[in-house]
Scaffold this motif. Structure first.
Motif, PDB file in Angstrom:
ATOM      1  N   VAL A   1      -0.539   2.667  -7.961  1.00 28.07           N
ATOM      2  CA  VAL A   1      -1.438   3.889  -8.259  1.00 28.07           C
ATOM      3  C   VAL A   1      -1.328   4.426  -9.672  1.00 28.07           C
ATOM      4  CG1 VAL A   1      -2.137   6.226  -7.399  1.00 28.07           C
ATOM      5  CG2 VAL A   1      -1.692   4.672  -5.975  1.00 28.07           C
ATOM      6  N   ARG A   2       0.001   4.606  -9.968  1.00 26.16           N
ATOM      7  CA  ARG A   2       0.253   4.928 -11.574  1.00 26.16           C
ATOM      8  C   ARG A   2      -0.160   3.837 -12.454  1.00 26.16           C
ATOM      9  NH1 ARG A   2       4.901   6.365  -8.821  1.00 26.16           N
ATOM     10  NH2 ARG A   2       4.983   8.712  -8.402  1.00 26.16           N
TER      11      ARG A   2
ATOM     12  N   VAL B   1       1.758   8.259  -2.417  1.00 26.01           N
ATOM     13  CA  VAL B   1       0.417   7.340  -3.043  1.00 26.01           C
ATOM     14  C   VAL B   1      -0.397   8.664  -3.365  1.00 26.01           C
ATOM     15  CG1 VAL B   1      -1.311   5.943  -2.481  1.00 26.01           C
ATOM     16  CG2 VAL B   1       1.232   5.404  -1.905  1.00 26.01           C
ATOM     17  N   ARG B   2      -0.590   9.553  -2.328  1.00 29.04           N
ATOM     18  CA  ARG B   2      -1.708  10.569  -2.520  1.00 29.04           C
ATOM     19  C   ARG B   2      -0.957  11.515  -3.600  1.00 29.04           C
ATOM     20  NH1 ARG B   2      -2.554  16.044  -0.717  1.00 29.04           N
ATOM     21  NH2 ARG B   2      -4.801  16.248  -0.150  1.00 29.04           N
TER      22      ARG B   2
ATOM     23  N   GLY C   1     -11.270   8.628  -4.103  1.00 33.47           N
ATOM     24  CA  GLY C   1     -11.194   7.702  -2.918  1.00 33.47           C
ATOM     25  C   GLY C   1      -9.900   7.364  -1.952  1.00 33.47           C
ATOM     26  N   VAL C   2      -8.919   7.322  -2.892  1.00 30.44           N
ATOM     27  CA  VAL C   2      -7.707   7.038  -2.400  1.00 30.44           C
ATOM     28  C   VAL C   2      -6.883   8.418  -1.601  1.00 30.44           C
ATOM     29  CG1 VAL C   2      -5.110   6.846  -3.092  1.00 30.44           C
ATOM     30  CG2 VAL C   2      -6.854   5.640  -4.140  1.00 30.44           C
ATOM     31  N   VAL C   3      -7.358   9.676  -2.237  1.00 27.30           N
ATOM     32  CA  VAL C   3      -6.946  10.876  -1.552  1.00 27.30           C
ATOM     33  C   VAL C   3      -7.490  11.049  -0.143  1.00 27.30           C
ATOM     34  CG1 VAL C   3      -7.136  13.328  -1.886  1.00 27.30           C
ATOM     35  CG2 VAL C   3      -6.336  11.782  -3.677  1.00 27.30           C
TER      36      VAL C   3
ATOM     37  N   PRO D   1       0.652  -1.211  -0.088  1.00 27.32           N
ATOM     38  CA  PRO D   1      -0.090   0.083  -0.017  1.00 27.32           C
ATOM     39  C   PRO D   1       0.897   1.216   0.135  1.00 27.32           C
ATOM     40  CG  PRO D   1       0.010  -1.020   2.220  1.00 27.32           C
ATOM     41  CD  PRO D   1       0.635  -1.886   1.193  1.00 27.32           C
ATOM     42  N   GLN D   2       2.036   1.158   0.369  1.00 24.52           N
ATOM     43  CA  GLN D   2       2.896   2.198   0.280  1.00 24.52           C
ATOM     44  C   GLN D   2       3.550   2.705  -1.012  1.00 24.52           C
ATOM     45  OE1 GLN D   2       3.822   3.930   3.335  1.00 24.52           O
ATOM     46  NE2 GLN D   2       2.791   2.396   4.783  1.00 24.52           N
ATOM     47  N   ASN D   3       3.365   1.813  -1.871  1.00 18.35           N
ATOM     48  CA  ASN D   3       3.982   2.058  -3.269  1.00 18.35           C
ATOM     49  C   ASN D   3       3.333   2.672  -4.381  1.00 18.35           C
ATOM     50  OD1 ASN D   3       5.079   1.485  -5.861  1.00 18.35           O
ATOM     51  ND2 ASN D   3       6.180  -0.422  -5.052  1.00 18.35           N
TER      52      ASN D   3
END
Length: 167
Positions: free
Chosen positions: A58-59, A92-93, A80-82, A52-54
């Motif tokens: 997300v890209r 990630v944000r 939703g992620v933000v 989840p830290q990567n």
């Protein structure tokens, strides 16, 4: 060999010990390139859960949404992620804000895209990445602001690495 590995992957369960982040990233890119949206999405879901830290995953989600022109779905997913509680790591944000802005650009929601990109820039401490500059350039281009687009493309080319260029 790739087809065999993908066939095995379809019948296997996810094992984070075997699918390290770099291997999962390569798999996602390979499967996306082969056009298997469902399998690519499944790999991404597992990879994001395991790592989840990567921000790379997300890209890749951004690229997958773009591949299939699912821009409304992309905006909702990135927002939703933000807005997650507890908050996601800054990297990630930032990747999610850039993805949201790119999807908003494709939907011609230029004010929202500008806002997302500005939030990404602020979250990055004012230092724009090559990825952000590139998406800002496309926004300017789509707004027919060609001088600004050209300037941003030039700035982006000075920042983008070979790895970033090969999404």
């Amino acid at each position: 060999p790739a087809e065999r590995a993908i066939a095995e992957l379809r019948t296997s369960t996810w094992n984070a010990a075997l699918f390290t982040a770099p291997i999962a990233l390569r798999l996602v890119k390979l499967v996306r390139g082969l056009g298997d949206e469902k399998l690519a999405q499944g790999i991404l879901n597992q990879a994001r859960e395991s790592y989840p830290q990567n921000p790379e995953f997300v890209r890749q989600q951004h690229y997958l949404f773009s591949d299939y022109e699912e821009f409304d779905k992309a905006v909702a997913w990135f927002e939703g992620v933000v807005q997650k509680v507890p908050p996601v790591p800054d990297a990630v944000r930032i990747a999610a804000l850039i993805g949201a802005g790119a999807a908003q650009t494709n939907l011609l929601r230029f004010d929202q895209a500008t806002k997302s990109f500005q939030e990404a820039l602020e979250a990055a401490g004012g230092a724009a990445s090559g990825e952000l500059l590139l998406e800002q350039a496309w926004l300017a281009f789509d707004q027919n602001s060609y001088e600004d687009a050209f300037r941003k493309f030039q700035e982006a080319s000075a920042h983008v690495t070979d790895d970033e260029d090969q999404h």
